[in-house]
Design a protein around this motif. Structure first.
Motif, mmCIF file in Angstrom:
data_model
loop_
_atom_site.group_PDB
_atom_site.id
_atom_site.type_symbol
_atom_site.label_atom_id
_atom_site.label_comp_id
_atom_site.label_asym_id
_atom_site.label_seq_id
_atom_site.Cartn_x
_atom_site.Cartn_y
_atom_site.Cartn_z
ATOM 1 N N UNK A 148 -10.560 -40.412 -0.298
ATOM 2 C CA UNK A 148 -9.686 -39.250 -0.063
ATOM 3 C C UNK A 148 -9.148 -38.685 -1.378
ATOM 4 N N UNK A 149 -8.989 -39.539 -2.413
ATOM 5 C CA UNK A 149 -8.502 -39.075 -3.716
ATOM 6 C C UNK A 149 -9.630 -38.526 -4.582
ATOM 7 N N UNK A 150 -10.837 -39.014 -4.356
ATOM 8 C CA UNK A 150 -11.996 -38.558 -5.126
ATOM 9 C C UNK A 150 -12.461 -37.218 -4.556
ATOM 10 N N UNK A 151 -11.784 -36.140 -4.970
ATOM 11 C CA UNK A 151 -11.980 -34.828 -4.343
ATOM 12 C C UNK A 151 -13.417 -34.308 -4.451
ATOM 13 N N UNK A 152 -14.054 -34.510 -5.628
ATOM 14 C CA UNK A 152 -15.410 -33.978 -5.798
ATOM 15 C C UNK A 152 -16.495 -34.996 -5.428
ATOM 16 N N UNK A 153 -16.062 -36.178 -4.908
ATOM 17 C CA UNK A 153 -16.983 -37.205 -4.418
ATOM 18 C C UNK A 153 -18.040 -37.600 -5.461
ATOM 19 N N UNK A 154 -17.594 -37.745 -6.740
ATOM 20 C CA UNK A 154 -18.536 -38.176 -7.784
ATOM 21 C C UNK A 154 -18.412 -39.660 -8.084
ATOM 22 N N UNK A 155 -17.590 -40.356 -7.281
ATOM 23 C CA UNK A 155 -17.444 -41.803 -7.465
ATOM 24 C C UNK A 155 -16.415 -42.187 -8.510
ATOM 25 N N UNK A 156 -15.698 -41.211 -9.054
ATOM 26 C CA UNK A 156 -14.659 -41.471 -10.060
ATOM 27 C C UNK A 156 -13.432 -40.620 -9.770
ATOM 28 N N UNK A 157 -12.245 -41.181 -10.055
ATOM 29 C CA UNK A 157 -10.996 -40.423 -9.939
ATOM 30 C C UNK A 157 -10.529 -40.103 -11.352
ATOM 31 N N UNK A 158 -10.311 -38.821 -11.640
ATOM 32 C CA UNK A 158 -9.840 -38.440 -12.967
ATOM 33 C C UNK A 158 -8.387 -37.942 -12.897
ATOM 34 N N UNK A 159 -7.869 -37.535 -14.048
ATOM 35 C CA UNK A 159 -6.467 -37.131 -14.150
ATOM 36 C C UNK A 159 -6.153 -35.955 -13.233
ATOM 37 N N UNK A 160 -7.042 -34.962 -13.200
ATOM 38 C CA UNK A 160 -6.771 -33.779 -12.380
ATOM 39 C C UNK A 160 -6.723 -34.132 -10.894
ATOM 40 N N UNK A 161 -7.541 -35.099 -10.467
ATOM 41 C CA UNK A 161 -7.540 -35.507 -9.058
ATOM 42 C C UNK A 161 -6.266 -36.265 -8.700
ATOM 43 N N UNK A 162 -5.737 -37.030 -9.659
ATOM 44 C CA UNK A 162 -4.451 -37.702 -9.436
ATOM 45 C C UNK A 162 -3.346 -36.655 -9.275
ATOM 46 N N UNK A 163 -3.347 -35.632 -10.143
ATOM 47 C CA UNK A 163 -2.347 -34.570 -10.035
ATOM 48 C C UNK A 163 -2.467 -33.821 -8.706
ATOM 49 N N UNK A 164 -3.714 -33.515 -8.289
ATOM 50 C CA UNK A 164 -3.931 -32.819 -7.024
ATOM 51 C C UNK A 164 -3.420 -33.636 -5.839
ATOM 52 N N UNK A 165 -3.633 -34.960 -5.893
ATOM 53 C CA UNK A 165 -3.207 -35.828 -4.789
ATOM 54 C C UNK A 165 -1.699 -35.850 -4.655
ATOM 55 N N UNK A 166 -1.010 -35.916 -5.795
ATOM 56 C CA UNK A 166 0.451 -35.891 -5.748
ATOM 57 C C UNK A 166 0.960 -34.527 -5.300
ATOM 58 N N UNK A 167 0.265 -33.457 -5.738
ATOM 59 C CA UNK A 167 0.655 -32.119 -5.332
ATOM 60 C C UNK A 167 0.543 -31.951 -3.813
ATOM 61 N N UNK A 168 -0.477 -32.604 -3.235
ATOM 62 C CA UNK A 168 -0.666 -32.544 -1.775
ATOM 63 C C UNK A 168 0.487 -33.204 -1.040
ATOM 64 N N UNK A 169 1.166 -34.160 -1.721
ATOM 65 C CA UNK A 169 2.329 -34.816 -1.123
ATOM 66 C C UNK A 169 3.619 -34.048 -1.415
ATOM 67 N N UNK A 170 3.492 -32.919 -2.130
ATOM 68 C CA UNK A 170 4.674 -32.131 -2.461
ATOM 69 C C UNK A 170 5.371 -32.615 -3.709
ATOM 70 N N UNK A 171 4.638 -33.344 -4.569
ATOM 71 C CA UNK A 171 5.243 -33.922 -5.775
ATOM 72 C C UNK A 171 4.547 -33.360 -7.003
ATOM 73 N N UNK A 172 5.314 -32.757 -7.912
ATOM 74 C CA UNK A 172 4.745 -32.234 -9.145
ATOM 75 C C UNK A 172 4.869 -33.282 -10.238
ATOM 76 N N UNK A 173 3.735 -33.705 -10.805
ATOM 77 C CA UNK A 173 3.792 -34.650 -11.922
ATOM 78 C C UNK A 173 3.091 -34.021 -13.117
ATOM 79 N N UNK A 174 3.571 -34.373 -14.311
ATOM 80 C CA UNK A 174 3.004 -33.805 -15.531
ATOM 81 C C UNK A 174 1.674 -34.478 -15.852
ATOM 82 N N UNK A 175 0.926 -33.873 -16.785
ATOM 83 C CA UNK A 175 -0.339 -34.442 -17.231
ATOM 84 C C UNK A 175 -0.105 -35.823 -17.848
#
Length: 473
Positions: A88-115
């Motif tokens: 569910x966190x691996x948005x582009x389904x490439x088998x890896x979670x990167x920084x932008x996907x972590x930010x997107x996941x938190x944003x989906x929960x309504x939480x803004x986190x910095x880079x």
């Protein structure tokens, strides 16, 4: 999959981990050994991770420890959950979670986190220095440690409607797929309904006073809190302070059930199988669900206002009141004030959610160094402040709704539309006239929140809904 090469490799790996944790070599891993093992492995909260592993769900024979088979079964179930969350966190389904996907996941929960914060989370799991997390790194990091980074934020900061302050305009709760599968969702709804019933009964005198002042207070009579209470007690005795409470409690169950079902259907119709909605999406789905529930149960709202304002001996009961309204005013009377009521959902739900998300973000930015759990006082404070702000914004519409519901039963009162009534109040009493009765409304917030929380927690225990810290399922 049992018996396959992948399964055999996993069982060997889990067996080696079991031997490493079983420090006294008695063939069992207890809480103390698991805590020591987690501390050696590093990362996460050893106390919470140990309590989560040695839970009633993992410990099949309830002897306070796990043998090898129980340990393997626990890790097998946990690995399945971790794999679902990883995908569910691996948005582009490439088998890896990167920084932008972590930010997107938190944003989906309504939480803004910095880079920088996202990189810090990634560094805690990234063992090979690639600045991405693959499945193996994710699994090894979280297999025994609790999912503090994402899942805990979602659980602890879920804006629960257990904080019943007597308003019906809140956005419904989000329930995870696991809560739906295990049946915990309906137990939480039942616990919330019971908490609301006790809370509303406990604060009913203040609620009746609010309605009384909304309808009868004006510049000329200068009706205040003590004067209103004295007037109600003189007319009907102390018991009259609870008039209208029966139907106010009665409407909790149908409204909660309709709102929950409508929310789930709207969610599915608009966003498909997306499990976690963004804050804006929650607002849209929640507002539509609230409008649906209010449309269906609105006649009960009208009856509640009429029964709350009734004089001694005016009605024999709920059915008599409904029959007299129908006979004298027609079926349309049951939807008087409907428009301001539905319009009130937007400012209430919008501001309630916005303030709660702002307070949540502020706390997470400043204090969530070791855990996403803010503690009950912070949660209650955030919920109370956000609900109160929502009430202030929507209160003029609530007052207009109440007056429209009541005006046909008051002799000599003008029968005005929503805009006509707003103009009448502003011309006669000014802006202050739109906030008549808000003082007793504020007075009931803290006792209502406190009572509903205590009852909710006790009902959850009675129904077997376990808390997070004891291995919430």
């Amino acid at each position: 999959m049992r018996g396959g090469p992948g399964d055999a490799e996993r069982r060997q790996r889990w067996g080696r981990l079991f031997e490493e944790l079983d420090s006294n070599k008695d063939g069992r891993v207890d809480v103390h050994e698991l805590r020591q093992g987690l501390a050696r492995l590093g990362g996460g909260n050893p106390d919470r991770g140990a309590q989560q592993g040695i839970s009633p769900e993992g410990d099949a024979d309830s002897d306070g420890g796990l043998d090898l088979e129980e340990f393997i079964l626990y890790l097998q179930e946990r690995e399945q959950r971790l794999l679902l969350l990883f995908h569910s966190l691996d948005r582009n389904q490439d088998g890896h979670i990167d920084v932008s996907e972590i930010q997107q996941s938190f944003r989906a929960l309504g939480i803004s986190i910095s880079l920088e914060q996202a990189e810090k989370i990634l560094h805690s799991m990234d063992r090979d220095g690639t600045m991405t997390i693959d499945w193996q790194e994710w699994r090894d990091h979280f297999l025994l440690h609790s999912l503090e980074n994402v899942e805990d934020v979602l659980y602890f900061w879920k804006h629960s409607t257990v904080l019943d302050i007597g308003e019906c305009l809140t956005v419904p709760d989000e329930f995870s797929e696991q809560e739906k599968l295990t049946g915990m969702w309906w137990k939480q709804l039942v616990a919330g309904a019971m908490a609301g019933a006790v809370s509303r009964t406990g604060t009913a005198p203040l609620d009746r006073l609010k309605v009384f002042m909304q309808v009868h207070a004006s510049k000329t009579n200068r009706l205040n809190i003590l004067g209103g209470l004295r007037s109600m007690i003189q007319e009907g005795g102390v018991r009259s302070l609870w008039r209208g409470n029966g139907i106010n409690v009665l409407k909790i169950a149908p409204e909660s059930a309709i709102k929950f079902m409508a929310y789930e259907q709207i969610k599915r119709a608009i966003w498909g199988q997306q499990e976690t909605l963004h804050v804006q999406e929650r607002f849209v789905a929640g507002s539509l669900a609230g409008a649906t529930a209010q449309t269906i149960i609105y006649p009960m709202e009208v009856l509640k206002t009429r029964l709350t304002l009734r004089r001694t001996g005016q009605y024999k009961g709920l059915l008599d009141c409904a029959w007299r309204i129908l006979e004298r005013e027609g079926p349309q009377a049951f939807y008087r004030g409907y428009l301001p009521n539905v319009l009130g959902i937007v400012p209430y739900a919008g501001i309630d959610l916005a303030v709660y998300e702002t307070l949540k973000n502020r706390w997470l930015q400043q204090y969530s160094h070791d855990s996403a759990d803010p503690g009950i006082l912070v949660l209650l404070a955030c919920g109370t402040i956000s609900s109160t702000c929502g009430q202030i914004a929507s209160y003029p519409l609530a007052l207009v709704r109440t007056r429209m519901q009541a005006q046909a039963s008051i002799e000599g009162a003008p029968q005005l539309s929503m805009l006509g009534l707003l103009r009448h109040i502003l011309s006669q009493e000014g802006v202050r006239g739109l906030y008549r009765g808000i003082a007793p409304n504020f007075m009931k917030v803290i006792p209502a929140v406190s009572i509903s929380y205590v009852v909710y927690e006790n009902m959850k225990q009675a129904l077997g809904v376990t808390s997070r810290s004891t291995g919430r399922s």
